[in-house]
Design a protein around this motif. Structure first.
Motif, PDB file in Angstrom:
ATOM      1  N   HIS A  19      -5.639  -4.536   6.729  1.00 35.17           N
ATOM      2  CA  HIS A  19      -6.721  -4.190   5.804  1.00 35.17           C
ATOM      3  C   HIS A  19      -7.198  -5.439   5.062  1.00 35.17           C
ATOM      4  CE1 HIS A  19      -5.943   0.137   6.368  1.00 35.17           C
ATOM      5  NE2 HIS A  19      -4.663  -0.190   6.353  1.00 35.17           N
ATOM      6  N   GLY A  29      -6.492  -1.109   9.873  1.00 33.32           N
ATOM      7  CA  GLY A  29      -5.303  -0.367  10.247  1.00 33.32           C
ATOM      8  C   GLY A  29      -5.000  -0.401  11.725  1.00 33.32           C
ATOM      9  N   THR A  56       1.553  -0.677   5.164  1.00 34.82           N
ATOM     10  CA  THR A  56       0.684  -1.655   5.831  1.00 34.82           C
ATOM     11  C   THR A  56       1.461  -2.772   6.509  1.00 34.82           C
ATOM     12  OG1 THR A  56       0.380  -2.881   3.750  1.00 34.82           O
ATOM     13  CG2 THR A  56      -1.248  -1.189   4.282  1.00 34.82           C
ATOM     14  N   SER A  72      -7.101   4.006   8.348  1.00 34.51           N
ATOM     15  CA  SER A  72      -7.534   3.211   9.487  1.00 34.51           C
ATOM     16  C   SER A  72      -9.039   3.145   9.589  1.00 34.51           C
ATOM     17  CB  SER A  72      -6.971   3.805  10.781  1.00 34.51           C
ATOM     18  OG  SER A  72      -5.573   3.670  10.812  1.00 34.51           O
TER      19      SER A  72
END
Length: 574
Positions: free
Chosen positions: A140, A110, A61, A548
């Motif tokens: 996120h 995402g 991430t 995502s």
């Protein structure tokens, strides 16, 4: 190139008159440094350091140093793991001469400003509308913190352009953040006490709000399809949250939906709600091998299964403040004109074959390599028993057999990630009397909704014609892109009136043409070129991860880069 600007002092509010930094050099280009996407990228920063805070990232991430799906994002943030009081505002190339109501695009989980919305942003920029796209610090992140950055971005756009209102276009999880800000009127109470205290109250600064594939009625994908947890058992490389907190002897608390552990995906629990469709394990006769989900009952309802333990979806919903359940009792400002778009095709580009191999094991490997006849039998059963309104072409079967396409959510009509009924749940927005001007269902998957036009469809079909053996599967996808033309639909919805009043602000909705669920007639490409010089020029997507856009499934694969390159070249040559 970086121009340091004066940063607003840490006061009680965000100063929209200046940005923390402005980037006008290489950061505004694509990763290959050949094509410029933006005239400028601004970094905006909020002085709050209590409500807006540093969220935790893992190796996946965190913004990468070099990646085609996130060019120069870490440079602009000044960090691979930026705090959530920062955001990036990408400014369209036509900024110096753009006019009309500004448009702010808000991406999903995402995603970022140089990825999913490039198609729509490019098209609207070619019409010389002021175009801006937001990149959140955490892909996120917490919905309430992102709602505050939506408010800040709108304030900054108003300061830059002099407009009193903007149009807001949101995709997937980004739509929930937008809905929170648009609903944050005086007296509104939210489950996040800090946001109640310091969150910006809605300022009457949005004219139209378009929600594309937004889970307005919630989502339950990870709990519904627990095999997907197998791809995220390593916290450092987890691409999406797990609905298990343990698997065998492996502790998954860092990457599950609850706040314990590192809480790597804080925004996802805020999207959860039970969905009104049987679980895959209850549809074995219709779904066959796809129904074989590990510990499906204890995952959804909570408890110990044969392999795992889950707190259950209800515990995760409570931990997220039951946000989705609260929206129908709140509602957005009634003056906002609302538009909802949903997909109803679960066939998605395969962004990660390894992800599906991990998630479905030998079942996926056997089915993915079994040939078109086996896939034809699977789809025949599904379309007869579950998705009765859908049909699939021979080239779709070719794509499935080659592993280029994957089946997403198939326990009910969906775009592969979000159920169609959830994306069209107007009750999440209309409690205060706001009107949904138009809705649209399109025969497209979750991210395909952002790309479809005669131009993108033609490019895919051209690629299929040039190499039928390798790209023949693109024929069906390209045909859907051409027929559905969702880019053209958003263009219609966001149209400014031809005769604005003396203030320059639109006085009516004469540019909007409500449609039924069959969608608009495809726009004639020659007419489009005559009006804007290029037509429905747009770009594709380059993919990121199965987490995502608010749920656990595959993002688009690299083949969309072909579309992106072709469209950008067309644009710059025009």
């Amino acid at each position: 190139m970086l121009f340091l600007l004066s940063l607003a002092a840490a006061t009680s509010g965000f100063d929209p008159t200046t940005a923390a930094a402005s980037y006008t050099g290489i950061e505004t280009y694509t990763q290959d440094e050949a094509l410029r996407l933006w005239s400028e990228i601004e970094r905006i920063e909020d002085p709050d350091r209590t409500f807006l805070r540093q969220e935790n990232f893992n190796d996946i991430t965190a913004w990468p140093r070099e990646s085609s799906f996130a060019p120069w994002i870490d440079d602009c943030f000044g960090s691979q793991t930026p705090p959530s009081w920062k955001a990036l505002l990408h400014v369209g190339p036509s900024d110096p001469v753009a006019h009309g109501t500004p448009i702010l695009f808000v991406p999903g989980a995402g995603d970022n400003g140089s990825r999913g919305f490039i198609t729509l942003a490019t098209h609207m920029d070619l019409l010389y509308r002021p175009v801006f796209v937001l990149t959140f610090a955490h892909p996120h992140g917490d919905v309430f913190m992102q709602a505050e950055m939506v408010a800040n971005a709108i304030a900054r756009i108003k300061a830059r352009t002099g407009a009193s209102k903007v149009d807001l276009v949101s995709h997937s999880k980004g739509g929930i953040a937008s809905a929170v800000y648009l609903s944050n009127l005086s007296g509104t109470s939210w489950p996040d006490s800090a946001y109640n205290s310091v969150g910006t109250r809605y300022r009457g600064d949005v004219r139209k709000a378009v929600f594309i594939a937004t889970p307005l009625g919630g989502i339950d994908t990870s709990f519904r399809w627990p095999n997907q947890n197998l791809a995220s058992t390593d916290a450092d490389t987890a691409m999406a949250p797990t609905s298990w907190d343990s698997y065998g002897f492996t502790d998954l608390k860092d990457q599950d939906f609850l706040k314990d552990g590192k809480d790597l995906f804080p925004g996802h629990r805020q999207l959860l709600a039970r969905q009104p469709y049987p679980l895959p394990g209850e549809q074995f006769s219709s779904l066959g091998a796809y129904a074989l989900q590990l510990d499906y009952y204890t995952t959804y309802e909570g408890g110990y299964g044969f392999y795992s333990h889950s707190d259950g979806i209800d515990a995760a919903i409570r931990e997220g403040g039951s946000l989705i359940e609260s929206l129908p009792g709140i509602g957005v400002d009634p003056a906002i004109q609302l538009y909802l778009m949903a997909g109803k095709n679960p066939l998605m580009p395969n962004g990660s074959e390894q992800y599906y191999t991990q998630s479905f094991g030998q079942v996926w490997t056997d089915l993915a390599t079994s040939g078109t006849d086996a896939w034809g039998q699977v789809l025949a059963i599904i379309t007869e028993d579950v998705l009765t309104s859908l049909s699939f072409s021979a080239t779709d079967l070719q794509g499935l057999a080659a592993g280029k396409l994957v089946l997403g959510e198939i326990t009910g009509e969906s775009d592969g990630l979000v159920f169609t009924s959830s994306a069209l749940d107007a009750s999440a927005l209309t409690a205060r009397g706001a009107e949904v001007i138009a809705t649209r269902e399109a025969d497209l998957s979750h991210l395909d909704l952002l790309y479809a036009s005669p131009i993108t469809g033609g490019l895919l079909q051209d690629a299929a014609a040039q190499d039928p053996l390798e790209n023949g599967w693109m024929t069906g996808v390209g045909a859907r892109y051409t027929a559905e033309d969702t880019i053209g639909q958003v263009d219609i919805w966001l149209a400014d009136p031809e005769n604005p009043d003396d203030s320059g602000e639109p006085t009516d909705d004469s540019g909007t043409q409500p449609t039924d669920d069959t969608g608009p007639e495809p726009q004639d490409d020659s007419e489009a070129k005559e009006s804007d010089g290029v037509g429905n020029d747009s770009e594709g997507d380059d993919g990121r991860d199965p987490g995502s856009c608010g749920c656990n499934s595959a993002a688009p694969a690299g083949w969309m880069g072909l579309v992106a390159l072709g469209l950008l070249l067309r644009r710059r040559q025009s």
